[in-house]
Write a protein that holds these residues in place. Structure first.
Motif, PDB file in Angstrom:
ATOM      1  N   MET A 268      38.475  38.509  37.646  1.00 37.40           N
ATOM      2  CA  MET A 268      39.044  37.671  36.563  1.00 37.40           C
ATOM      3  C   MET A 268      38.277  36.532  36.496  1.00 37.40           C
ATOM      4  SD  MET A 268      41.177  37.614  34.381  1.00 37.40           S
ATOM      5  CE  MET A 268      42.359  38.920  34.907  1.00 37.40           C
ATOM      6  N   ASP A 269      37.887  35.852  37.609  1.00 41.38           N
ATOM      7  CA  ASP A 269      37.047  34.544  37.608  1.00 41.38           C
ATOM      8  C   ASP A 269      35.560  35.046  36.762  1.00 41.38           C
ATOM      9  OD1 ASP A 269      38.936  33.066  38.878  1.00 41.38           O
ATOM     10  OD2 ASP A 269      38.060  33.392  40.805  1.00 41.38           O
ATOM     11  N   ASP A 270      35.119  36.094  37.255  1.00 39.22           N
ATOM     12  CA  ASP A 270      33.913  36.494  36.459  1.00 39.22           C
ATOM     13  C   ASP A 270      33.945  36.568  35.097  1.00 39.22           C
ATOM     14  OD1 ASP A 270      32.591  36.727  38.936  1.00 39.22           O
ATOM     15  OD2 ASP A 270      33.353  38.628  39.384  1.00 39.22           O
ATOM     16  N   LEU A 271      35.245  37.191  34.711  1.00 41.25           N
ATOM     17  CA  LEU A 271      35.532  37.580  33.215  1.00 41.25           C
ATOM     18  C   LEU A 271      35.673  35.905  32.581  1.00 41.25           C
ATOM     19  CD1 LEU A 271      37.959  40.318  32.865  1.00 41.25           C
ATOM     20  CD2 LEU A 271      35.561  40.337  32.374  1.00 41.25           C
ATOM     21  N   LEU A 272      36.463  35.318  33.293  1.00 36.05           N
ATOM     22  CA  LEU A 272      36.815  33.909  32.586  1.00 36.05           C
ATOM     23  C   LEU A 272      35.436  32.885  32.426  1.00 36.05           C
ATOM     24  CD1 LEU A 272      40.288  33.100  34.273  1.00 36.05           C
ATOM     25  CD2 LEU A 272      39.673  34.214  31.836  1.00 36.05           C
TER      26      LEU A 272
END
Length: 408
Positions: A116-120
């Protein structure tokens, strides 16, 4: 005292940002050209619909590694699309990482913690107008199936305040099946109506499933004439027809077998090699028979030929014997004229067969493979096959008229 310095630095930062944006746009354009060209060579790619203005999160079905190529070829380059890729696979080694990032504009997303951090981290890119492409199933699905969507794409769209664009991809599962080999197939990409950022994973999945289903089930427009010709050519009569046409032309028939191949190989490209070999066999068999008949004093009619053609063929055969047939594919003199003249000039049959195989084989295979390539690349334009036949007939008639007039 710091204000003038900051003011001077602002144009520099803007200039750097603009240059970076220009490089990104050029890279996206080059990637699109690359994948469009490669997919065109493997069966073609078509697109229906457009991305909205500004940034967006693209969600698509995923059954093949070719899905990435399809999206890069179809999506607008000014959106500079970047595609999420599994970090543990596509970025597991330096060379694979370079290929993914440079050729596919990929960025790594961890599948086991931290994804999720990679996407955000792509929020700013979305706000800057880019398209971030995600396969919410998380992995390639089996053919005909669509798995559950993870929520990451929707969370990213909501955080950036951009729409979610569903996309249906069809044909890649045939082009490059999971654990399968590459084979020709038309790839179709259908860009749907944008969904609001607050859409649920289920709503996104339903939209993608509907697009994929409608794209897969939508029949390609085709010509009735092409389908009738294809049925004949793929039946048990196809190869005998090619053989008989070429055999007859080597004896007396005025229409060369390349005309049949131009009709046939565009209609059914996958039969090009077999049809060309059958036509070549017919040409060689007819040429040997024509030589034997002429040697025995039998003169068959040769319509659309002239005395100058026969005189030129006689002069070449007298000087070069059987090897003179190498001139035939390019000088406009029909093969039957050379065959009959060779019989009258007492050219040995084995030598004639050897040299005519090389000469006629080169032209027959070149024409067949060229027409097959055209038919393959023009797969999406089959509905215009009747127009192609009209243009082919007109062009052939004009060319034949000019050749006969030149040798009259």
């Amino acid at each position: 005292m710091s204000t003038p310095t900051a003011t001077r630095n602002q144009p520099v930062r803007r200039s750097r940002t603009s240059a970076k944006r220009d490089r990104r746009g050029l890279s996206a354009l080059l990637r699109r050209a690359l994948w469009w060209t490669l997919l065109t060579l493997t069966g073609g790619v078509s697109r229906k619909g457009h991305l909205p203005k500004g940034g967006c999160v693209v969600v698509a079905n995923h059954t093949s590694h070719a899905d990435t190529a399809a999206l890069l070829a179809a999506l607008d380059a000014h959106h500079a699309p970047t595609i999420a890729a599994a970090a543990d696979y596509w970025f597991a080694s330096p060379w694979r990482s370079r290929i993914c990032s440079r050729l596919a504009a990929g960025f790594p997303v961890r599948r086991t913690g931290g994804g999720m951090d990679d996407l955000l981290a792509k929020t700013d890119a979305l706000r800057a107008g880019r398209a971030v492409v995600l396969f919410p199933e998380g992995t390639r699905a089996k053919e005909g199936e669509l798995g559950a969507f993870h929520k990451g794409a929707l969370v990213l769209a909501s955080r950036a305040g951009v729409p979610v664009v569903p996309v249906g991809i069809a044909g890649t599962d045939r082009l490059l099946p999971k654990h399968g080999k590459l084979r020709p197939s038309l790839v179709r990409v259908h860009i749907g109506t944008p969904l609001p950022p607050k859409a649920t994973p289920e709503e996104a999945r339903d939209a993608v499933a509907a697009l994929h289903r409608s794209t897969t089930e939508e029949p390609l427009k085709d010509s009735r004439t092409r389908k009738r010709i294809a049925r004949i050519l793929t039946s048990r009569w196809g190869l005998p027809l090619a053989f008989a046409w070429a055999f007859a032309e080597a004896l007396s028939w005025p229409l060369m077998p390349e005309l049949l191949l131009a009709v046939a190989c565009v209609a059914v490209p996958r039969r090009a090699l077999k049809l060309s070999l059958a036509a070549l066999a017919g040409t060689l068999a007819g040429g040997v028979l024509a030589l034997q008949l002429a040697a025995s004093g039998t003169n068959l009619p040769h319509p659309l030929t002239t005395d100058r053609m026969r005189a030129e063929a006689h002069q070449q055969l007298t000087a070069e014997s059987a090897s003179a047939v190498r001139h035939q594919p390019w000088n406009g003199i029909p093969f039957k004229v050379y065959a009959a003249t060779a019989g009258k000039a007492d050219v040995p049959t084995p030598a004639w067969l050897t040299h005519s195989t090389l000469a006629r084989g080169t032209r027959t295979l070149t024409v067949a493979l060229t027409c097959a390539t055209f038919g393959f690349l023009a797969h999406r334009l089959r509905r215009f096959y009747t127009l192609y036949l009209a243009l082919l007939t007109t062009g052939f008639t004009i060319a034949l008229t000019l050749i006969v007039a030149n040798w009259s």
